[in-house]
Design a protein around this motif. Structure first.
Motif, PDB file in Angstrom:
ATOM      1  N   THR A 119       0.850  -1.187   0.000  1.00 56.37           N
ATOM      2  CA  THR A 119       0.000   0.000   0.000  1.00 56.37           C
ATOM      3  C   THR A 119       0.882   1.232   0.000  1.00 56.37           C
ATOM      4  N   SER A 120       0.430   2.292  -0.675  1.00 54.93           N
ATOM      5  CA  SER A 120       1.233   3.510  -0.818  1.00 54.93           C
ATOM      6  C   SER A 120       0.357   4.742  -0.684  1.00 54.93           C
ATOM      7  N   PHE A 121       0.980   5.821  -0.245  1.00 55.13           N
ATOM      8  CA  PHE A 121       0.363   7.146  -0.303  1.00 55.13           C
ATOM      9  C   PHE A 121       1.392   8.086  -0.919  1.00 55.13           C
ATOM     10  N   VAL A 122       0.985   8.837  -1.941  1.00 53.12           N
ATOM     11  CA  VAL A 122       1.872   9.768  -2.635  1.00 53.12           C
ATOM     12  C   VAL A 122       1.159  11.105  -2.753  1.00 53.12           C
ATOM     13  N   THR A 123       1.900  12.181  -2.568  1.00 53.25           N
ATOM     14  CA  THR A 123       1.356  13.514  -2.759  1.00 53.25           C
ATOM     15  C   THR A 123       2.345  14.365  -3.543  1.00 53.25           C
ATOM     16  N   SER A 124       1.847  15.454  -4.130  1.00 50.82           N
ATOM     17  CA  SER A 124       2.703  16.389  -4.864  1.00 50.82           C
ATOM     18  C   SER A 124       2.697  17.717  -4.127  1.00 50.82           C
ATOM     19  N   PRO A 125       3.759  18.020  -3.371  1.00 51.90           N
ATOM     20  CA  PRO A 125       3.778  19.267  -2.601  1.00 51.90           C
ATOM     21  C   PRO A 125       3.942  20.519  -3.442  1.00 51.90           C
ATOM     22  N   GLU A 126       4.475  20.369  -4.672  1.00 49.51           N
ATOM     23  CA  GLU A 126       4.608  21.534  -5.536  1.00 49.51           C
ATOM     24  C   GLU A 126       4.591  21.102  -6.999  1.00 49.51           C
ATOM     25  N   SER A 127       3.940  21.906  -7.839  1.00 52.94           N
ATOM     26  CA  SER A 127       3.869  21.593  -9.267  1.00 52.94           C
ATOM     27  C   SER A 127       3.204  22.731 -10.019  1.00 52.94           C
ATOM     28  N   ASP A 128       3.659  22.944 -11.262  1.00 51.87           N
ATOM     29  CA  ASP A 128       3.009  23.885 -12.182  1.00 51.87           C
ATOM     30  C   ASP A 128       2.184  23.162 -13.245  1.00 51.87           C
ATOM     31  N   PHE A 129       2.072  21.853 -13.114  1.00 51.78           N
ATOM     32  CA  PHE A 129       1.346  21.058 -14.098  1.00 51.78           C
ATOM     33  C   PHE A 129      -0.151  21.345 -13.991  1.00 51.78           C
ATOM     34  N   ASN A 130      -0.800  21.643 -15.131  1.00 49.89           N
ATOM     35  CA  ASN A 130      -2.207  22.026 -15.145  1.00 49.89           C
ATOM     36  C   ASN A 130      -3.109  20.896 -15.608  1.00 49.89           C
ATOM     37  N   TYR A 131      -4.301  20.827 -15.011  1.00 50.47           N
ATOM     38  CA  TYR A 131      -5.388  19.975 -15.489  1.00 50.47           C
ATOM     39  C   TYR A 131      -6.422  20.884 -16.152  1.00 50.47           C
ATOM     40  N   PHE A 132      -6.914  20.473 -17.333  1.00 50.95           N
ATOM     41  CA  PHE A 132      -7.855  21.314 -18.075  1.00 50.95           C
ATOM     42  C   PHE A 132      -9.274  20.759 -18.004  1.00 50.95           C
ATOM     43  N   SER A 133     -10.235  21.659 -17.864  1.00 51.63           N
ATOM     44  CA  SER A 133     -11.638  21.265 -17.723  1.00 51.63           C
ATOM     45  C   SER A 133     -12.296  21.169 -19.093  1.00 51.63           C
ATOM     46  N   PRO A 134     -13.420  20.455 -19.202  1.00 54.88           N
ATOM     47  CA  PRO A 134     -14.113  20.305 -20.488  1.00 54.88           C
ATOM     48  C   PRO A 134     -14.702  21.608 -21.024  1.00 54.88           C
ATOM     49  N   VAL A 135     -14.874  22.597 -20.155  1.00 50.46           N
ATOM     50  CA  VAL A 135     -15.479  23.855 -20.616  1.00 50.46           C
ATOM     51  C   VAL A 135     -14.428  24.912 -20.901  1.00 50.46           C
ATOM     52  N   GLY A 136     -13.162  24.512 -20.910  1.00 52.23           N
ATOM     53  CA  GLY A 136     -12.082  25.453 -21.138  1.00 52.23           C
ATOM     54  C   GLY A 136     -11.562  25.999 -19.832  1.00 52.23           C
ATOM     55  N   GLY A 137     -10.302  26.382 -19.832  1.00 51.91           N
ATOM     56  CA  GLY A 137      -9.707  26.888 -18.606  1.00 51.91           C
ATOM     57  C   GLY A 137      -9.069  25.777 -17.793  1.00 51.91           C
ATOM     58  N   ILE A 138      -8.491  26.171 -16.686  1.00 48.75           N
ATOM     59  CA  ILE A 138      -7.738  25.245 -15.854  1.00 48.75           C
ATOM     60  C   ILE A 138      -8.613  24.758 -14.707  1.00 48.75           C
ATOM     61  N   ALA A 139      -8.759  23.450 -14.585  1.00 49.17           N
ATOM     62  CA  ALA A 139      -9.534  22.877 -13.487  1.00 49.17           C
ATOM     63  C   ALA A 139      -8.760  22.954 -12.181  1.00 49.17           C
ATOM     64  N   GLY A 140      -7.443  22.877 -12.264  1.00 52.66           N
ATOM     65  CA  GLY A 140      -6.581  22.911 -11.091  1.00 52.66           C
ATOM     66  C   GLY A 140      -5.178  22.529 -11.498  1.00 52.66           C
ATOM     67  N   THR A 141      -4.286  22.433 -10.528  1.00 52.98           N
ATOM     68  CA  THR A 141      -2.906  22.008 -10.808  1.00 52.98           C
ATOM     69  C   THR A 141      -2.599  20.733 -10.036  1.00 52.98           C
ATOM     70  N   ARG A 142      -1.466  20.115 -10.384  1.00 54.91           N
ATOM     71  CA  ARG A 142      -1.052  18.895  -9.700  1.00 54.91           C
ATOM     72  C   ARG A 142      -0.658  19.158  -8.241  1.00 54.91           C
ATOM     73  N   GLU A 143      -0.263  20.363  -7.928  1.00 56.44           N
ATOM     74  CA  GLU A 143       0.096  20.671  -6.540  1.00 56.44           C
ATOM     75  C   GLU A 143      -1.096  20.370  -5.621  1.00 56.44           C
ATOM     76  N   GLY A 144      -0.861  19.576  -4.595  1.00 61.55           N
ATOM     77  CA  GLY A 144      -1.933  19.143  -3.703  1.00 61.55           C
ATOM     78  C   GLY A 144      -2.498  17.786  -4.053  1.00 61.55           C
ATOM     79  N   LEU A 145      -2.012  17.166  -5.163  1.00 66.17           N
ATOM     80  CA  LEU A 145      -2.467  15.826  -5.547  1.00 66.17           C
ATOM     81  C   LEU A 145      -2.208  14.832  -4.418  1.00 66.17           C
ATOM     82  N   ARG A 146      -3.180  13.938  -4.167  1.00 63.28           N
ATOM     83  CA  ARG A 146      -3.039  12.872  -3.181  1.00 63.28           C
ATOM     84  C   ARG A 146      -3.453  11.561  -3.830  1.00 63.28           C
ATOM     85  N   VAL A 147      -2.609  10.541  -3.677  1.00 60.63           N
ATOM     86  CA  VAL A 147      -2.832   9.245  -4.316  1.00 60.63           C
ATOM     87  C   VAL A 147      -2.828   8.161  -3.248  1.00 60.63           C
ATOM     88  N   TYR A 148      -3.868   7.310  -3.270  1.00 55.48           N
ATOM     89  CA  TYR A 148      -4.002   6.209  -2.316  1.00 55.48           C
ATOM     90  C   TYR A 148      -3.996   4.911  -3.122  1.00 55.48           C
TER      91      TYR A 148
END
Length: 580
Positions: free
Chosen positions: A351-380
């Protein structure tokens, strides 16, 4: 029909404005890591055998030597192979009384891992004046005395790669806006190129006291590419630092046989989390660094790792800054914890837990624009793997993994997972093994406010790990995809292995924003199919020869996106690696 194609072209143009901004690193990495140039490093060790070449008539002596070597080598099934670690441990084992010589060999195992065979020669213990070139000995050992061991590393590699109709013969559409394109990329018709690299460095270990050692490594890589590769026809060469790390390792085995060990290390080095489902590609190749398909570089810019092991239970805590290409550097870092244990000799659970404490990587939404960034990502993540127990054991093998992603800074809920089942027949002719695996990486539902597209992070490794399809992976990374794989393993000779694969790929969602711009809005979920064959010749522990041929044909989703101009994609590759 013309109106439909015009609509597709307009939507693809809109997606192109979004998909190749800071989101590009994932798509860039999807074009590499097919070769698996090092057939040993980080592969799972399935069996460890200690053999005495000239056993004594005194069984008690044989048992004492075998037990002493096993404790000193301290490599066990379920671990991942490291040449540096094994070389260091063998140097300590050579100090055992009545051990006159030690050497080891590696064989491919039935279900894709490694069998390690350590051969012991009983004789007079090593002379006190030492071993290695400093004492008139043989290369690559430079110095070995009183527990201090220093060796030179040299890894030479040459690769020939070719494509017929790369990018389905439509590079202008599938590479639109890609920052790696320089000059003329491969495309319609036949293209080929050559890559080579030399990896050279020095690695050493020395004792601080009984059971505690300090180790370090430093190396560089010189790489070159000539010909018309996937993104460019410009000849390039590059030399840069690869490994540069220090660490401290120690432990003991008590009278009851309980093993405790620890390893704390920091610096530039390679890291794979478990099976590579989440983290494998900790460095990027290609562009000005050359060696796109050779995958010369694996070392992260920085890895801080603490690993504790008690018998078959391992705990890892890490901080990772991957070595991204400067042209698409997303300034991402990862931190996490990983726990693995073996409830039985042939079952591994993790079992693993991974997070991204810093990142400029963007996620894009279906309606255009940025949904958020990878910073704050949490993986279980949770996983298990079962293999037949012992060398030559026949039987089923199976495993599975499930992972979830959310983000501390915005509404995200993505998931991924896989399940595999297979059977190994090691005593049959050609020692066949066959398996079926299905994997899913979620896409984003445009009808919900939650962002659901799976972030592939640093997933990858080799074509038998998480590079899904030799050609197809270059177009569709591990996101918004459901992949079915049938895989075989055949051993016509002890050190020759054939790995045929059949793949079927489907999209999870028709919304594919964040993927390849040409495939942003899908009219069908059928991505395509691939058949490939890999051949491996483990000529010796130093010499390895590897080749593959792959043919990929597009499905309805790709045919619609490329307006019927697509062609089947054939690729071939052959490389030779010599390392010591």
């Amino acid at each position: 029909m013309a109106r439909r194609r015009t609509g597709l072209a307009l939507r693809a143009a809109l997606a192109g404005l979004l998909a190749f901004v800071p989101a590009m690193p994932g798509a860039v990495l999807s074009a590499q890591n097919v070769a698996g140039t090092d057939p040993y490093t980080n592969e799972v060790i399935e069996t460890v055998q200690i053999r005495i070449a000239n056993p004594s008539q005194d069984e008690a002596l044989n048992d004492r030597i075998e037990d002493g070597v096993r404790r000193a080598v301290s490599v066990f099934p379920g671990e991942r192979f490291s040449q540096q670690k094994l070389d260091f441990q063998l140097a300590q084992a050579r100090r055992i009384r009545d051990v006159g010589g030690l050497k080891y060999d590696i064989e491919p195992a039935a279900t894709g891992g490694l069998n390690i065979i350590v051969e012991v020669t009983i004789g007079e213990t090593a002379a006190p004046e030492g071993r290695g070139m400093a004492f008139g000995g043989k290369f690559p050992t430079l110095y070995e005395k009183d527990g201090t061991y220093v060796r030179f590393k040299l890894d030479l590699f040459g690769l020939y790669y070719s494509n017929n109709n790369a990018w389905y013969g439509e590079p202008d559409q599938l590479l639109a806006g890609n920052p790696l394109v320089a000059g003329e990329p491969a495309g319609e018709g036949y293209d080929d190129w050559v890559e080579a690299y030399a990896h050279y460095g020095i690695y050493g270990i020395t004792p601080l006291n009984e059971g505690t050692y300090v180790y370090a490594g430093v190396s560089a890589i010189t790489a070159a590419s000539v010909g018309q590769e996937l993104f460019s026809d410009e000849s390039r060469s590059f030399t840069g630092i690869e490994d540069a790390y220090v660490g401290i390792v120690g432990g003991n085995t008590d009278e009851d046989g309980n093993r405790f060990s620890y390893n704390v290390t920091a610096g530039r080095q390679r890291f794979t989390l478990a099976n590579g489902f989440l983290i494998a590609n900790t460095a990027a190749n290609g562009s000005d660094r050359a060696a796109l398909q050779a995958n010369a570089r694996w070392a992260s810019d920085f890895l801080g790792l603490a690993r504790l092991r008690w018998n078959n239970t391992m705990l890892e805590v890490f901080y990772l800054d991957p070595d991204e290409l400067p042209i698409v550097d997303s300034r991402t870092s990862y931190a996490g914890v990983n726990l693995e244990f073996q409830p039985s000799a042939n079952l591994t659970v993790g079992t693993s837990f991974v997070t991204s404490p810093e990142s400029d990587f963007n996620y894009f939404s279906p309606v255009g624009g940025i949904a958020g960034t990878r910073e704050g990502l949490r993986v279980y993540d949770a996983r298990f793997n079962y293999v037949p127990n012992g060398p030559g054991a026949q039987g089923p093998f199976f495993g599975g993994e499930i992972a979830f992603q959310d983000n501390a800074n915005f509404d995200m809920s993505a998931h991924a997972g896989w399940a595999e089942v297979g059977y190994s027949f090691p005593r049959a002719k050609w020692s066949p093994a066959i398996s079926y695996r299905v994997s899913k990486f979620s896409g984003d539902d445009p009808d919900t406010a939650t962002f659901e597209r799976w972030d592939p992070m640093l997933s990858g490794g080799t074509g038998e790990q998480w590079v899904q399809g030799a050609n197809h992976f270059k177009v569709v990374q591990n996101s918004n995809v459901i992949a079915h794989r049938i895989q075989g393993r055949l051993r016509p000779m002890r050190m020759i292995e054939l790995v045929p694969q059949l793949w079927a790929f489907r999209a999870d969602s028709l919304n594919n924003i964040g993927g390849n711009p040409a495939l942003t809005f899908l009219s069908d979920k059928e991505y395509g199919y691939e058949a490939n064959m890999t051949a491996k010749w483990f000529a010796s522990r130093n010499l390895y020869v590897h080749g593959h041929v792959a043919y990929t044909w597009p499905g309805d989703a790709v045919e619609a996106a490329l307006a019927g101009a697509e062609k089947g994609w054939l690729s071939t590759m052959l490389f030779v690696r010599y390392a010591f």
